[in-house]
Design an enzyme around this catalytic site. Structure first.
Site, PDB file in Angstrom:
ATOM      1  N   LEU A  29       0.842  -1.201   0.000  1.00 46.05           N
ATOM      2  CA  LEU A  29       0.000   0.000   0.000  1.00 46.05           C
ATOM      3  C   LEU A  29       0.877   1.251   0.000  1.00 46.05           C
ATOM      4  CD1 LEU A  29      -2.392  -1.170   2.859  1.00 46.05           C
ATOM      5  CD2 LEU A  29      -2.911  -1.113   0.391  1.00 46.05           C
ATOM      6  N   ASP A  71       3.608  -5.784   2.321  1.00 46.13           N
ATOM      7  CA  ASP A  71       3.951  -4.804   3.362  1.00 46.13           C
ATOM      8  C   ASP A  71       4.524  -5.478   4.611  1.00 46.13           C
ATOM      9  OD1 ASP A  71       3.352  -2.167   2.384  1.00 46.13           O
ATOM     10  OD2 ASP A  71       1.223  -2.693   2.439  1.00 46.13           O
ATOM     11  N   GLU A  76       6.551  -3.290  12.535  1.00 46.24           N
ATOM     12  CA  GLU A  76       6.094  -2.499  13.684  1.00 46.24           C
ATOM     13  C   GLU A  76       4.563  -2.527  13.825  1.00 46.24           C
ATOM     14  OE1 GLU A  76       7.235   1.716  15.324  1.00 46.24           O
ATOM     15  OE2 GLU A  76       6.064   1.983  13.509  1.00 46.24           O
ATOM     16  N   ARG A  96      -3.327  -6.317   4.865  1.00 48.10           N
ATOM     17  CA  ARG A  96      -2.242  -6.613   5.810  1.00 48.10           C
ATOM     18  C   ARG A  96      -2.685  -7.577   6.909  1.00 48.10           C
ATOM     19  NH1 ARG A  96       1.604  -1.911   7.524  1.00 48.10           N
ATOM     20  NH2 ARG A  96       2.756  -3.808   8.000  1.00 48.10           N
ATOM     21  N   ARG A 141      -6.268   3.457  10.119  1.00 48.05           N
ATOM     22  CA  ARG A 141      -5.933   2.063  10.452  1.00 48.05           C
ATOM     23  C   ARG A 141      -6.378   1.642  11.860  1.00 48.05           C
ATOM     24  NH1 ARG A 141      -1.802   0.598   6.809  1.00 48.05           N
ATOM     25  NH2 ARG A 141      -2.304   1.691   4.877  1.00 48.05           N
ATOM     26  N   HIS A 171       0.298   7.206  10.111  1.00 45.55           N
ATOM     27  CA  HIS A 171       0.192   6.729  11.493  1.00 45.55           C
ATOM     28  C   HIS A 171       0.593   7.850  12.467  1.00 45.55           C
ATOM     29  CE1 HIS A 171       0.947   2.524   9.738  1.00 45.55           C
ATOM     30  NE2 HIS A 171      -0.222   2.431  10.348  1.00 45.55           N
ATOM     31  N   CYS A 258       8.931   1.864  11.429  1.00 45.99           N
ATOM     32  CA  CYS A 258       8.050   0.785  10.920  1.00 45.99           C
ATOM     33  C   CYS A 258       8.791  -0.501  10.609  1.00 45.99           C
ATOM     34  CB  CYS A 258       7.345   1.184   9.634  1.00 45.99           C
ATOM     35  SG  CYS A 258       7.290   2.882   9.284  1.00 45.99           S
TER      36      CYS A 258
HETATM   37  C1  CIR Z   1       1.114   0.554   4.781  1.00 46.01           C
HETATM   38  O1  CIR Z   1       0.488   1.394   4.116  1.00 46.01           O
HETATM   39  O2  CIR Z   1       0.589  -0.108   5.658  1.00 46.01           O
HETATM   40  C2  CIR Z   1       2.571   0.333   4.470  1.00 46.01           C
HETATM   41  N1  CIR Z   1       2.802   0.523   3.073  1.00 46.01           N
HETATM   42  C3  CIR Z   1       3.422   1.280   5.283  1.00 46.01           C
HETATM   43  C4  CIR Z   1       3.376   0.986   6.739  1.00 46.01           C
HETATM   44  C5  CIR Z   1       4.247   1.901   7.528  1.00 46.01           C
HETATM   45  N2  CIR Z   1       4.230   1.538   8.887  1.00 46.01           N
HETATM   46  C6  CIR Z   1       4.412   2.376   9.887  1.00 46.01           C
HETATM   47  O3  CIR Z   1       4.502   3.581   9.694  1.00 46.01           O
HETATM   48  N3  CIR Z   1       4.409   1.872  11.131  1.00 46.01           N
END
Ligand code: CIR
Length: 263
Positions: A29, A71, A76, A96, A141, A171, A258
């Protein structure tokens, strides 16, 4: 100091879990318009990231790539690890969901396990622990129910908690992170919420919001490359960040925090 007591005081961490990025990680994503990421470059940046974590004194456990979850290296988001408990999340993005099941058996080796349950959703990127206080971002999320469930669990571990509307980035930790003792690096938009006023706040330059995703661990600070104004500000304050290039993770809305679980 007992290891857990140290950790409770925001003290020394000993381990990190990372996952190698899968070859198809560009199918993950993203909302960024930074172009398609490069796998070879991502692997090189990830290897440098692991070396930097080791340099912080962490023993790094590296998990195999999982092409089923492009992903999946953003580990994290799959858990919140406290000294006495690991909370397995229920990621907010349907694509996810399931990543957390691959992390649970690993964390079970180190901590008792609790879980966020339906209809709660929660991404670890929305959870910022500062000493004995837990800030939980309400975002695309993480929903109210996920935050409430996590809140009850952290209360049982002796933490207080509060929710924060996520107004900058994907986030909560896209916009605010610990940068030192009682000190947060934060975007102006989040600082204006007033929720963090009891800390010393360092604002990132307005054109450098993504610089807020720094990783502070064992008295050292890692920051992403490409944010010179914020870096100079941190250096002037004596925080001497180590700069790491995470451009390829950035193309997929990810950053320094992350890419690992630290505990
Ligand atoms: C997402 O959109 O879930 C991933 N492409 C990026 C997640 C990043 N995670 C974070 O900041 N803890």
């Amino acid at each position: 100091m007992r290891r857990s007591a140290e950790a409770e005081a925001g003290g020394r961490l000993t381990r990190a879990i990372v996952r190698l990025p899968a070859e198809n990680f560009g199918l993950g994503l993203t909302t960024s318009r930074l172009g398609p990421p490069d796998h070879a470059k991502m692997l090189a940046q990830h290897a440098a990231y692991v070396r930097a974590l080791e340099g912080l004194g962490l023993e790094v456990l590296t998990l195999e790539p999982q092409p089923k979850f492009p992903d999946g290296h953003f580990v994290e988001d799959t858990a919140v690890v406290l000294p006495g408990l690991a909370v397995i999340t229920r990621p907010g993005a349907p694509s996810r969901r399931g990543e957390e099941e691959t992390i649970e058996p690993v964390l079970r080796r180190f901590r008792p396990i609790a879980r966020i349950r339906e209809p709660g959703t929660l991404d670890g990127g929305d959870v910022l622990v500062v000493g004995r206080r837990v800030f939980i971002g309400l975002s695309e999320r993480t929903n109210d129910e996920g935050a409430r469930q996590l809140g009850r669990l952290v209360e049982g571990e002796g933490y207080s908690w509060t929710t924060v509307p996520v107004v900058s980035g994907l986030h909560l930790k896209s916009g605010v992170n610990v940068a030192g003792e009682n000190t947060l690096l934060i975007t102006r938009r989040l600082a204006e919420s007033g929720l963090f006023r009891s800390y010393h706040l360092i604002e990132v330059a307005p054109s450098e919001e993504a610089a807020a995703n720094v990783l502070c661990c064992n008295g050292r600070l890692l920051m992403p490359a490409g944010f010179d104004r914020t870096r100079e500000k941190l250096e002037r304050l004596g925080l001497s960040p180590e700069v790491l290039d995470v451009s390829e993770a950035g193309k997929m809305d990810g950053g320094l925090t992350c890419l690992s679980l630290r505990f």
